[in-house]
Design a protein around this motif. Structure first.
Motif: not given
Length: 173
Positions: A67-70, A76-80, A165-173
Motif C-alpha cells: 500500500l505504501s509509496p515504497l 497502478l494495481i493497488i492504490n489508484l 487513460a486511467i481516469l477518463p474525466i475532465e478535471v478543472q482545477l
C-alpha cells in the motif's frame, strides 16, 4: 587458624525492588547481583510470543509495503483503484467531489501503508516489549504520506503524469 565468621555490612537502597522472576545474590566483594529467573514455561511462552510477534510484523510489513509509496508498481494495481473506488463512493453522494475524494483515498491508502510498514518493522526488529507510541507512528505516517501525495498531485496538475487513460474525466482545477 580459627574459623570465625566474617561480618560485612552492605547498604541497600530503599528503591531496590526484586520481582518474582528475579533473585538477588550477595557476592564475596559485597556487591548485590540481581538475576532474572526464567522458568521453562516462561521461556517457551516468550519464544511463542516472539515468533507470533515476528509473524504478525511480517504480515503487516508486506501489506503495508504493497500500500505504501515504497513499492514502485503498486499505484497502478493497488492504490489508484482504491482511490478511484473511494472517489466513486463519495461521488454517489455528490458528483463534483469525485476528484477531491479520489485524492483523499489515494492519500489514505498511502498513509495506511506507511503506518503498517512502521508497525511491522517494529514488530520484527524489536526484541523486548517496549511501549509503542501510536500517536508518533500516525504523525510520522501522516507527514510522509502527505508529502508523497502532494508531489503526485502536483505532477498530475502540471501534466507531468497523464492519468487520462486511467481516469477518463475532465478535471478543472
Amino acid at each position: 587458624m580459627t574459623n570465625q565468621p566474617v561480618t560485612k555490612t552492605i547498604e541497600i537502597h530503599k528503591n531496590l525492588y526484586i520481582n518474582d522472576s528475579e533473585s538477588a545474590t550477595l557476592a564475596l566483594d559485597g556487591s548485590l547481583q540481581i538475576t532474572e529467573n526464567a522458568t521453562k514455561s516462561q521461556s517457551n511462552n516468550g519464544n511463542k510470543t516472539g515468533i507470533l510477534q515476528k509473524l504478525k510484523g511480517g504480515i503487516l510489513l508486506v501489506v503495508g509495503y504493497l500500500l505504501s509509496p515504497l513499492c514502485w508498481w503498486n499505484d497502478l494495481i493497488i492504490n489508484l483503484p482504491i482511490a478511484y473506488g473511494f472517489g466513486y463512493v463519495v461521488s454517489l453522494w455528490r458528483s463534483e467531489w469525485f476528484f477531491g475524494a479520489a485524492i483523499a483515498g489515494y492519500w489514505l491508502s498511502n498513509l495506511v501503508g506507511i503506518v503498517l510498514v512502521q508497525m511491522g518493522t517494529k514488530d520484527i526488529l524489536q526484541t523486548t516489549a517496549k511501549k509503542r507510541s501510536f500517536k508518533h507512528e500516525i504523525f510520522s505516517g501522516v507527514l510522509t504520506s502527505t508529502a508523497y501525495t502532494a508531489i503526485i498531485v502536483a505532477l498530475v496538475y502540471f501534466h507531468v503524469l497523464d492519468l487520462s487513460a486511467i481516469l477518463p474525466i475532465e478535471v478543472q482545477l
